[in-house]
Design a protein around this motif. Sequence first.
Motif, PDB file in Angstrom:
ATOM      1  N   LEU A   5       0.842  -1.195   0.000  1.00  0.00           N
ATOM      2  CA  LEU A   5       0.000   0.000   0.000  1.00  0.00           C
ATOM      3  C   LEU A   5       0.877   1.246   0.000  1.00  0.00           C
ATOM      4  CD1 LEU A   5      -2.692  -1.025   2.681  1.00  0.00           C
ATOM      5  CD2 LEU A   5      -2.848  -1.226   0.193  1.00  0.00           C
ATOM      6  N   LYS A   6       0.487   2.222  -0.778  1.00  0.00           N
ATOM      7  CA  LYS A   6       1.267   3.459  -0.913  1.00  0.00           C
ATOM      8  C   LYS A   6       0.414   4.659  -0.517  1.00  0.00           C
ATOM      9  CE  LYS A   6       4.461   1.913  -4.532  1.00  0.00           C
ATOM     10  NZ  LYS A   6       4.980   2.148  -5.897  1.00  0.00           N
ATOM     11  N   PRO A   7       1.079   5.794  -0.233  1.00  0.00           N
ATOM     12  CA  PRO A   7       2.530   6.039  -0.273  1.00  0.00           C
ATOM     13  C   PRO A   7       3.255   5.431   0.922  1.00  0.00           C
ATOM     14  CG  PRO A   7       1.398   8.002   0.494  1.00  0.00           C
ATOM     15  CD  PRO A   7       0.325   7.024   0.104  1.00  0.00           C
ATOM     16  N   TYR A   8       4.523   5.074   0.700  1.00  0.00           N
ATOM     17  CA  TYR A   8       5.356   4.538   1.769  1.00  0.00           C
ATOM     18  C   TYR A   8       5.802   5.689   2.672  1.00  0.00           C
ATOM     19  CZ  TYR A   8       5.760   0.516  -1.420  1.00  0.00           C
ATOM     20  OH  TYR A   8       5.496  -0.545  -2.258  1.00  0.00           O
ATOM     21  N   THR A   9       5.637   5.506   3.970  1.00  0.00           N
ATOM     22  CA  THR A   9       5.957   6.584   4.912  1.00  0.00           C
ATOM     23  C   THR A   9       7.397   7.065   4.770  1.00  0.00           C
ATOM     24  OG1 THR A   9       4.364   5.648   6.481  1.00  0.00           O
ATOM     25  CG2 THR A   9       5.928   7.276   7.336  1.00  0.00           C
ATOM     26  N   VAL A  10       8.330   6.116   4.713  1.00  0.00           N
ATOM     27  CA  VAL A  10       9.751   6.482   4.709  1.00  0.00           C
ATOM     28  C   VAL A  10      10.104   7.332   3.489  1.00  0.00           C
ATOM     29  CG1 VAL A  10      10.555   4.393   3.518  1.00  0.00           C
ATOM     30  CG2 VAL A  10      12.066   5.574   5.155  1.00  0.00           C
ATOM     31  N   GLU A  11       9.446   7.095   2.355  1.00  0.00           N
ATOM     32  CA  GLU A  11       9.692   7.890   1.151  1.00  0.00           C
ATOM     33  C   GLU A  11       8.895   9.188   1.173  1.00  0.00           C
ATOM     34  OE1 GLU A  11       8.718   5.410  -2.148  1.00  0.00           O
ATOM     35  OE2 GLU A  11      10.383   4.001  -1.813  1.00  0.00           O
ATOM     36  N   ALA A  71       0.705   7.114  14.641  1.00  0.00           N
ATOM     37  CA  ALA A  71       0.500   5.755  14.123  1.00  0.00           C
ATOM     38  C   ALA A  71      -0.747   5.133  14.759  1.00  0.00           C
ATOM     39  CB  ALA A  71       1.735   4.901  14.400  1.00  0.00           C
ATOM     40  N   PRO A  72      -1.937   5.444  14.235  1.00  0.00           N
ATOM     41  CA  PRO A  72      -3.179   5.015  14.883  1.00  0.00           C
ATOM     42  C   PRO A  72      -3.456   3.522  14.826  1.00  0.00           C
ATOM     43  CG  PRO A  72      -3.558   6.863  13.380  1.00  0.00           C
ATOM     44  CD  PRO A  72      -2.203   6.318  13.091  1.00  0.00           C
ATOM     45  N   ALA A  73      -2.792   2.776  13.937  1.00  0.00           N
ATOM     46  CA  ALA A  73      -3.073   1.344  13.828  1.00  0.00           C
ATOM     47  C   ALA A  73      -2.467   0.546  14.970  1.00  0.00           C
ATOM     48  CB  ALA A  73      -2.561   0.806  12.489  1.00  0.00           C
ATOM     49  N   PHE A  74      -1.586   1.162  15.733  1.00  0.00           N
ATOM     50  CA  PHE A  74      -0.940   0.478  16.856  1.00  0.00           C
ATOM     51  C   PHE A  74      -1.585   0.939  18.158  1.00  0.00           C
ATOM     52  CE2 PHE A  74       2.195   0.889  13.465  1.00  0.00           C
ATOM     53  CZ  PHE A  74       2.660  -0.411  13.340  1.00  0.00           C
ATOM     54  N   SER A  75      -2.077   0.011  18.956  1.00  0.00           N
ATOM     55  CA  SER A  75      -2.675   0.372  20.239  1.00  0.00           C
ATOM     56  C   SER A  75      -1.612   0.628  21.300  1.00  0.00           C
ATOM     57  CB  SER A  75      -3.619  -0.730  20.720  1.00  0.00           C
ATOM     58  OG  SER A  75      -2.913  -1.946  20.917  1.00  0.00           O
ATOM     59  N   ALA A  76      -0.374   0.212  21.030  1.00  0.00           N
ATOM     60  CA  ALA A  76       0.722   0.398  21.984  1.00  0.00           C
ATOM     61  C   ALA A  76       2.011   0.625  21.216  1.00  0.00           C
ATOM     62  CB  ALA A  76       0.857  -0.830  22.891  1.00  0.00           C
ATOM     63  N   ASP A  77       2.879   1.467  21.751  1.00  0.00           N
ATOM     64  CA  ASP A  77       4.175   1.685  21.128  1.00  0.00           C
ATOM     65  C   ASP A  77       4.976   0.391  21.119  1.00  0.00           C
ATOM     66  OD1 ASP A  77       4.635   4.393  20.152  1.00  0.00           O
ATOM     67  OD2 ASP A  77       4.188   5.017  22.206  1.00  0.00           O
ATOM     68  N   CYS A  78       5.701   0.188  20.018  1.00  0.00           N
ATOM     69  CA  CYS A  78       6.386  -1.080  19.798  1.00  0.00           C
ATOM     70  C   CYS A  78       7.569  -0.833  18.871  1.00  0.00           C
ATOM     71  CB  CYS A  78       5.410  -2.094  19.187  1.00  0.00           C
ATOM     72  SG  CYS A  78       4.595  -1.472  17.686  1.00  0.00           S
ATOM     73  N   ILE A  79       8.156  -1.897  18.362  1.00  0.00           N
ATOM     74  CA  ILE A  79       9.345  -1.750  17.528  1.00  0.00           C
ATOM     75  C   ILE A  79       9.064  -0.904  16.289  1.00  0.00           C
ATOM     76  CG2 ILE A  79       8.908  -3.873  16.203  1.00  0.00           C
ATOM     77  CD1 ILE A  79      12.370  -2.788  17.509  1.00  0.00           C
ATOM     78  N   GLU A  80       7.841  -1.019  15.723  1.00  0.00           N
ATOM     79  CA  GLU A  80       7.509  -0.275  14.514  1.00  0.00           C
ATOM     80  C   GLU A  80       7.330   1.214  14.754  1.00  0.00           C
ATOM     81  OE1 GLU A  80       6.269  -4.495  13.646  1.00  0.00           O
ATOM     82  OE2 GLU A  80       6.065  -3.133  15.348  1.00  0.00           O
ATOM     83  N   THR A  81       7.067   1.615  15.978  1.00  0.00           N
ATOM     84  CA  THR A  81       6.916   3.042  16.262  1.00  0.00           C
ATOM     85  C   THR A  81       8.168   3.614  16.923  1.00  0.00           C
ATOM     86  OG1 THR A  81       5.854   2.649  18.423  1.00  0.00           O
ATOM     87  CG2 THR A  81       4.421   2.789  16.492  1.00  0.00           C
ATOM     88  N   LEU A  82       8.645   2.950  17.964  1.00  0.00           N
ATOM     89  CA  LEU A  82       9.773   3.491  18.717  1.00  0.00           C
ATOM     90  C   LEU A  82      11.085   3.427  17.946  1.00  0.00           C
ATOM     91  CD1 LEU A  82       8.911   1.940  22.197  1.00  0.00           C
ATOM     92  CD2 LEU A  82       8.511   4.288  21.438  1.00  0.00           C
ATOM     93  N   ILE A 118       9.664   4.401  13.244  1.00  0.00           N
ATOM     94  CA  ILE A 118       9.223   5.790  13.033  1.00  0.00           C
ATOM     95  C   ILE A 118      10.200   6.770  13.641  1.00  0.00           C
ATOM     96  CG2 ILE A 118       7.485   7.521  13.623  1.00  0.00           C
ATOM     97  CD1 ILE A 118       5.346   5.434  13.276  1.00  0.00           C
ATOM     98  N   ASN A 119      10.528   6.566  14.901  1.00  0.00           N
ATOM     99  CA  ASN A 119      11.296   7.579  15.621  1.00  0.00           C
ATOM    100  C   ASN A 119      12.783   7.545  15.294  1.00  0.00           C
ATOM    101  OD1 ASN A 119      10.865   9.795  17.215  1.00  0.00           O
ATOM    102  ND2 ASN A 119      11.074   8.715  19.151  1.00  0.00           N
ATOM    103  N   GLU A 120      13.218   6.541  14.522  1.00  0.00           N
ATOM    104  CA  GLU A 120      14.620   6.495  14.109  1.00  0.00           C
ATOM    105  C   GLU A 120      14.747   6.479  12.580  1.00  0.00           C
ATOM    106  OE1 GLU A 120      16.895   3.542  16.219  1.00  0.00           O
ATOM    107  OE2 GLU A 120      15.871   3.935  18.114  1.00  0.00           O
ATOM    108  N   GLU A 121      14.299   5.406  11.935  1.00  0.00           N
ATOM    109  CA  GLU A 121      14.480   5.271  10.483  1.00  0.00           C
ATOM    110  C   GLU A 121      13.715   6.331   9.695  1.00  0.00           C
ATOM    111  OE1 GLU A 121      13.325   2.107   6.917  1.00  0.00           O
ATOM    112  OE2 GLU A 121      13.292   1.451   9.011  1.00  0.00           O
ATOM    113  N   ILE A 122      12.441   6.525  10.008  1.00  0.00           N
ATOM    114  CA  ILE A 122      11.624   7.476   9.257  1.00  0.00           C
ATOM    115  C   ILE A 122      12.041   8.911   9.587  1.00  0.00           C
ATOM    116  CG2 ILE A 122       9.249   8.348   9.027  1.00  0.00           C
ATOM    117  CD1 ILE A 122       8.376   5.348   9.270  1.00  0.00           C
ATOM    118  N   ARG A 123      12.363   9.161  10.852  1.00  0.00           N
ATOM    119  CA  ARG A 123      12.898  10.477  11.223  1.00  0.00           C
ATOM    120  C   ARG A 123      14.175  10.782  10.435  1.00  0.00           C
ATOM    121  NH1 ARG A 123      13.167  13.828  15.960  1.00  0.00           N
ATOM    122  NH2 ARG A 123      11.837  12.367  17.116  1.00  0.00           N
ATOM    123  N   GLU A 124      15.058   9.801  10.328  1.00  0.00           N
ATOM    124  CA  GLU A 124      16.320   9.989   9.625  1.00  0.00           C
ATOM    125  C   GLU A 124      16.088  10.300   8.142  1.00  0.00           C
ATOM    126  OE1 GLU A 124      20.211   7.288   8.394  1.00  0.00           O
ATOM    127  OE2 GLU A 124      19.172   6.874  10.290  1.00  0.00           O
TER     128      GLU A 124
END
Length: 353
Positions: free
Chosen positions: A272-278, A295-306, A309-315
């Motif tokens: 599914l697009k657009p890809y967040t990182v791009e 990130a509303p699809a996650f009910s709790a912070d986890c590897i995909e958010t902390l 998102i907060n490292e790879e996508i921020r970078e």
Amino acid sequence: MPDAITPSAARPAHAPSDHPKVTSGKVGVLLANLGTPDGHDYWSMRRYLNEFLSDRRVIDYPRWKWQPLLQLIILSKRPFTSGAAYRSIWNEDKGESPLMTITRDQTAAIAAKMQGQYGDRVMVDFCMRYGNPSTTSKVREMVEAGCHKILFFPLYPHYAGATSATANDQFFRALMAETWQPTARVVDPYFEHPQYIEALAQSVERGYAAAEQEPDILVVSYHGMPKRYLMQGDPYHCQCQKTTRLLRERLGWDESRITTTFQSVFGPEEWLKPYTVEHVAELAKQGKKKIAVIAPAFSADCIETLEEINEEIRESFEHAGGESFTYIPCLNDDPAHVDALCAVIDENLGGWV
């Protein structure tokens, strides 16, 4: 985790003296999340990734093609990289991942509200689809505690085959092992529940109020899936788009202030697009130098958010010239989120308590 409820066992009235005692009279509410490795070492990661990536709901390639690739190549390398990612966010004080800590806190908060409302008639606990505590073990505990009815609640606001459906599959497999199966209900996705939308909106308002500069745009990032799944009839994409629209309407914003993207792409096919990182990099190039991500699809912070998102996508955003990146945490055990989850539970317990 809530304190265990001591079963109240008794021999049925008029039963012979050799009849086994029976526990009864409770309703179970079993919360379910994705799962977490027991540790970030190689073998803990390998066990977890093997269970996760062997699930046909997650990777539906033919076993003869996928399993050799998984066992011989992916699981020889990925436990090291995934372990390093988990190590960067690990709750060292409790010796567990943030997802485990947060899910336990959510469960305790929900259990306290259920106790105040229903007393000992309702037992609340949680399980994980992959890893521990397992769904099977928690169903067994509830049956032993006298739960003849169980409300199963996958903590995914949006339905997807790779999340909600596989959690349900595992729950029903657990029921198959029970001699006396409890009556079961499964909670519908709650992506449009008014209290869930309100909790999301409040978290955005708090995030914007705390930001040094107001973001130019809010990126609403959902976990991705192969586009093929959408074409096969999975409703996830549509439900995500509706959540974004309802959130925007609640905030009173026009469409230029919010955008929907998808993250966590895996494998060679189109997702599914657009890809967040791009997309965040493209926003920076377009002059939107200040963004917020939720990130509303996650009910709790986890590897995909902390981590993602907060490292790879921020970078990615900052490398493209972005200047201010605000991550708005998941709802976690925020009181408004707990209230929303309890409202969903109450609606689904109708006629049982």
